[in-house]
Enzyme design. Structure first.
Site, PDB file in Angstrom:
ATOM      1  N   ASP A  82     -22.339  47.450  48.260  1.00 33.53           N
ATOM      2  CA  ASP A  82     -21.407  47.886  47.218  1.00 33.53           C
ATOM      3  C   ASP A  82     -22.007  47.650  45.829  1.00 33.53           C
ATOM      4  OD1 ASP A  82     -19.298  48.553  45.624  1.00 33.53           O
ATOM      5  OD2 ASP A  82     -17.840  47.234  46.590  1.00 33.53           O
ATOM      6  N   GLU A 140     -20.352  43.793  29.624  1.00 36.70           N
ATOM      7  CA  GLU A 140     -21.789  44.004  29.441  1.00 36.70           C
ATOM      8  C   GLU A 140     -22.380  44.887  30.531  1.00 36.70           C
ATOM      9  OE1 GLU A 140     -25.844  41.288  29.233  1.00 36.70           O
ATOM     10  OE2 GLU A 140     -23.910  40.406  28.717  1.00 36.70           O
ATOM     11  N   ASN A 141     -21.774  44.885  31.705  1.00 39.39           N
ATOM     12  CA  ASN A 141     -22.327  45.634  32.837  1.00 39.39           C
ATOM     13  C   ASN A 141     -21.772  47.056  32.923  1.00 39.39           C
ATOM     14  OD1 ASN A 141     -23.984  43.499  33.851  1.00 39.39           O
ATOM     15  ND2 ASN A 141     -22.112  42.485  34.563  1.00 39.39           N
ATOM     16  N   ASP A 180     -29.751  50.037  37.831  1.00 43.45           N
ATOM     17  CA  ASP A 180     -29.150  49.438  36.644  1.00 43.45           C
ATOM     18  C   ASP A 180     -28.313  48.208  37.006  1.00 43.45           C
ATOM     19  OD1 ASP A 180     -27.769  49.339  33.905  1.00 43.45           O
ATOM     20  OD2 ASP A 180     -28.999  51.132  33.726  1.00 43.45           O
ATOM     21  N   ASN A 199     -36.938  51.248  23.232  1.00 46.35           N
ATOM     22  CA  ASN A 199     -36.206  51.197  21.966  1.00 46.35           C
ATOM     23  C   ASN A 199     -36.835  50.248  20.954  1.00 46.35           C
ATOM     24  OD1 ASN A 199     -34.372  52.911  23.131  1.00 46.35           O
ATOM     25  ND2 ASN A 199     -32.775  51.386  23.423  1.00 46.35           N
ATOM     26  N   HIS A 211     -23.519  49.604  31.607  1.00 43.90           N
ATOM     27  CA  HIS A 211     -24.674  50.461  31.352  1.00 43.90           C
ATOM     28  C   HIS A 211     -24.903  51.477  32.469  1.00 43.90           C
ATOM     29  CE1 HIS A 211     -29.085  51.068  30.367  1.00 43.90           C
ATOM     30  NE2 HIS A 211     -28.539  51.159  29.177  1.00 43.90           N
ATOM     31  N   SER A 213     -31.805  54.795  26.571  1.00 50.26           N
ATOM     32  CA  SER A 213     -30.958  54.619  27.755  1.00 50.26           C
ATOM     33  C   SER A 213     -30.185  55.881  28.071  1.00 50.26           C
ATOM     34  CB  SER A 213     -29.964  53.469  27.538  1.00 50.26           C
ATOM     35  OG  SER A 213     -30.533  52.229  27.830  1.00 50.26           O
ATOM     36  N   ASP A 254     -14.001  60.236  37.437  1.00 49.13           N
ATOM     37  CA  ASP A 254     -14.922  61.304  37.051  1.00 49.13           C
ATOM     38  C   ASP A 254     -16.265  61.183  37.770  1.00 49.13           C
ATOM     39  OD1 ASP A 254     -14.998  63.658  35.667  1.00 49.13           O
ATOM     40  OD2 ASP A 254     -15.702  62.799  33.781  1.00 49.13           O
ATOM     41  N   ALA A 277     -36.789  55.669  30.794  1.00 46.28           N
ATOM     42  CA  ALA A 277     -36.583  55.645  29.346  1.00 46.28           C
ATOM     43  C   ALA A 277     -37.791  55.022  28.662  1.00 46.28           C
ATOM     44  CB  ALA A 277     -35.321  54.850  29.012  1.00 46.28           C
ATOM     45  N   SER A 313     -33.153  53.127  32.941  1.00 44.02           N
ATOM     46  CA  SER A 313     -33.036  53.011  31.481  1.00 44.02           C
ATOM     47  C   SER A 313     -33.215  51.555  31.066  1.00 44.02           C
ATOM     48  CB  SER A 313     -31.676  53.549  31.008  1.00 44.02           C
ATOM     49  OG  SER A 313     -31.583  54.936  31.231  1.00 44.02           O
TER      50      SER A 313
END
Length: 692
Positions: free
Chosen positions: A249, A259-260, A221, A363, A262, A436, A230, A360, A321
């Site tokens: 990294d 925007e990043n 992604d 859409n 996802h 997604s 978490d 995925a 996704s």
């Protein structure tokens, strides 16, 4: 009916009579031809890759295949012609990435330079290609407003509800504050009847002791916020890489619009920590989680290949996704390098058991798109996942296609709930959406099954998904029962994934036989498809029983119709494939926005709807042309993937009925009498159709 039409009508039927007579004589099936190995190439059999023509953006990077893959030779050639060797695209492979710093990083014109021409003709250069930036779209759809406070970070939904990362709410089993809102994991907890529950039944898998421990999942992604509290305890640097910036990294690039976010959202669904008073719980909350940052920059064939092929012996599951534009007019898929990476992952990944690719499905529902025009979800190598709303409906964004294997929950219409997960800046969100959100849920469930049985192959897992998915409570008008009694839908595949059922079956599953592939060609080419008419072509398959053992298929898994055709407007076409068992798959629906005149070139339309059916018999390809002018089918071939023996309910194999029939025919006369009866019946039916 005119005399000419009547004779043409009879001619088609007489071909079937001829076919029957040839079968009686023991010849190879008419209307098909077994492909020899000498015809094998890397164009199209398993993953479709021919894209719609569009304005291309060329980069200043070249993929170069060096004979033997020697780094010394790659460095020598790069230095000789003024390139920078960026290293192997996938470590240990023969493909290297060269950059020409003398050229612009992006251009609308393909480079025609003396150095590139000379490099191409070097003895050790087996192949080279200038890299093209591809349009790849994340498959979430809804933008949100963000706010910050002095101490907390939260997101606001359209109705103003806020979700905080504060630890001020406690919940038993687990105590993560948003657990009670995770409807897709816990709302069936009090329903003892598994046929009516409307969640993914993860509690049963957890109660059995499976939490993803020892399984490695990576998210392909735009990055992964590895410092998120978490996520960080499960973060695995060996499963992570930054392909965009070529470092280890995967942290996302932060910007005002966030925007990043996802990749971080997808990762939390899989492996967010259990019972830590933060955010949510991941389905496989003890799994190792990594991220490949690859969407935040030019996405080229080399970038995709490096991503799906990263550390394939270590990573178990890749979750993606994203895909080509879901605009209802694009036809695109993986190119040469990525196809090679998929195939290498399937054959060599996980120490030969095969990498698991979860994808995925797309859409593009509002644009009447078809996920069979997406070469990633349409691949036999990917576990293509669709979405269902909380009420079991087809989401407005969902794409229907025959390659979809199964479904998980996601967002729906206004008023229907969405998916909760982790977010950037150590936050949480209740607004993860689209397919997604569906793919990572599936990846988490697959991780539970892999913990239950680490020896499962990539095909074992697809078998298990199909056998345990639940069609109950999913509303679609096209549910049908295939030839082995399984319910299947173009919108939902085989149904909702069930984690408890998957781990229980995985524990006792026996490995399936090696995959066989039977390729059979339709004998004639250039069939006209008049406007407003349907072309129907019948192809008899014997499951390649006249060929090599590795080609013999008695029971099918994936089925492909590889089609080349011309059309004045591609979107006016519809394509169907009907199996000998009578199962009809819609390979292509009308796409009003697809005005391309390019047609399809060796595009492999795939269906999973015939899983478990017998291969032998009459396969029927139908093409409807609803356009204003004629179209033309240039060629098509049928590709059957499967096994020579039937897969049992718990894996393993039973004897093939075709093989048993063959032995009976050789040993006794009763087998021959049966074949004669079969042929006579076919002849009678054929002539009855003619007279009709």
């Amino acid at each position: 009916m005119s005399n000419i039409s009547w004779y043409r009508h009879c001619s088609v039927r007489l071909q079937l009579v001829t076919l029957a007579l040839f079968l009686l004589l023991g010849s190879a099936s008419l209307g098909s031809a077994h492909i020899d190995e000498e015809f094998e190439d890397d164009v199209t059999t398993t993953i479709s890759s021919i894209a719609s023509p569009m304005r291309r953006t060329y980069t200043n990077e070249w993929a170069v295949r060096i004979a033997g893959g020697k780094v010394e030779e790659a460095n020598r050639l790069a230095n000789k012609y003024g390139y920078t060797n960026l290293g192997p695209i996938i470590p240990g492979d023969e493909y290297y990435l060269f950059r020409d710093d003398r050229k612009k990083s992006r251009s609308s014109r393909k480079t025609r330079s003396l150095s590139a021409n000379q490099l191409q003709h070097e003895e050790d250069v087996m192949w080279m290609e200038q890299q093209v930036a591809k349009r790849r779209v994340k498959r979430g759809y809804r933008r949100i407003r963000r706010h910050t406070d002095d101490n907390d970070i939260f997101e606001e939904d359209d109705d103003g509800t806020q979700i905080s990362k504060s630890r001020n709410r406690k919940h038993p089993d687990p105590n993560d504050p948003l657990w009670t809102d995770m409807w897709y994991l816990n709302r069936g907890e009090h329903h003892s009847d598994s046929t009516t529950r409307m969640d993914h039944n993860v509690k049963e898998a957890w109660d059995l002791g499976y939490t993803g421990k020892g399984v490695v999942v990576t998210i392909l992604d735009d990055g992964l916020e590895r410092t998120h509290p978490d996520i960080s305890p499960n973060y695995d640097e060996r499963a992570s890489y930054d392909v965009n910036d070529r470092d280890n990294d995967p942290m996302p690039r932060y910007e005002f619009s966030d925007e990043n976010r996802h990749g971080t959202r997808c990762a939390g669904e899989v492996a967010a920590i259990f019972n830590n008073s933060l955010c949510i719980v991941g389905i496989a909350y003890n799994a190792n989680i990594g991220g490949i940052r690859m969407l935040d920059g030019d996405v080229t064939d080399a970038v995709e290949a490096a991503s799906v092929g990263h550390n394939a012996d270590y990573i178990d599951i890749y979750s993606a996704s994203w895909g080509p534009d879901d605009d209802g007019r694009t036809v695109d898929g993986p190119a040469k390098l990525t196809r090679s990476a998929f195939e290498k992952g399937i054959t060599m990944g996980r120490k030969g058991k095969g990498s698991i690719f979860v994808w995925a499905s797309g859409n593009g529902g509002k644009d009447a798109d078809s996920c069979n025009c997406d070469g990633y979800t349409n691949s036999i190598y990917t576990l293509s996942i669709s979405s269902a709303t909380e009420n079991g409906n087809i989401p407005w964004y969902s794409e229907a296609c025959s390659s979809t294997l199964a479904t998980t929950y996601s967002s729906g219409a206004t008023g229907e709930k969405m998916i909760l997960t982790t977010d950037l800046h150590h936050a949480c969100t209740n607004m993860h959406t689209g397919t997604s959100a569906s793919a990572p849920l599936a990846a988490g469930i697959v991780a539970l099954a892999l913990e239950a049985n680490p020896n499962l192959t990539w095909r074992d897992l697809q078998h298990i998904v199909i056998r345990t998915a639940k069609p109950i409570n999913l509303r679609a008008g096209d549910w049908t029962t295939n030839g082995v009694g399984r319910n299947v839908s173009h919108s939902f595949g085989y149904g909702l994934m069930d984690a408890g059922a998957m781990v229980k079956l995985a524990k006792i599953w026996k490995k399936v036989d090696e995959q066989h592939r039977c390729r059979q060609f339709y004998p004639s080419r250039y069939k006209n498809i008049p406007n407003g008419n349907r072309l129907q072509l019948q192809l008899y398959s014997d499951g390649c029983y006249g060929g090599a053992d590795e080609n013999k298929v008695s029971y099918v898994e994936h089925v492909q119709a590889i089609v080349t055709l011309k059309a004045p407007k591609r979107g006016d076409l519809q394509i169907y494939l009907t199996s000998p068992s009578g199962t009809k798959s819609t390979l292509l629906t009308k796409r009003a926005r697809d005005t391309s005149r390019s047609g399809f070139t060796d595009w492999a339309f795939m269906t999973t709807h015939n899983w478990g059916e017998q291969a032998a018999g009459l396969w029927i390809l139908e093409i409807d042309n609803d356009g204003w002018d004629d179209a033309e089918l240039v060629k098509w071939e049928l590709v059957l993937y499967g096994t020579d023996r039937e897969t049992g309910d718990f894996g393993g194999q039973h004897a093939s009925p075709l093989a048993v029939r063959s032995v009976q025919m050789e040993a006794t006369s009763s087998g021959t009498q049966y074949s004669i009866f079969h042929v006579i019946t076919l002849v009678i039916l054929t002539f009855s159709q003619i007279l009709y």
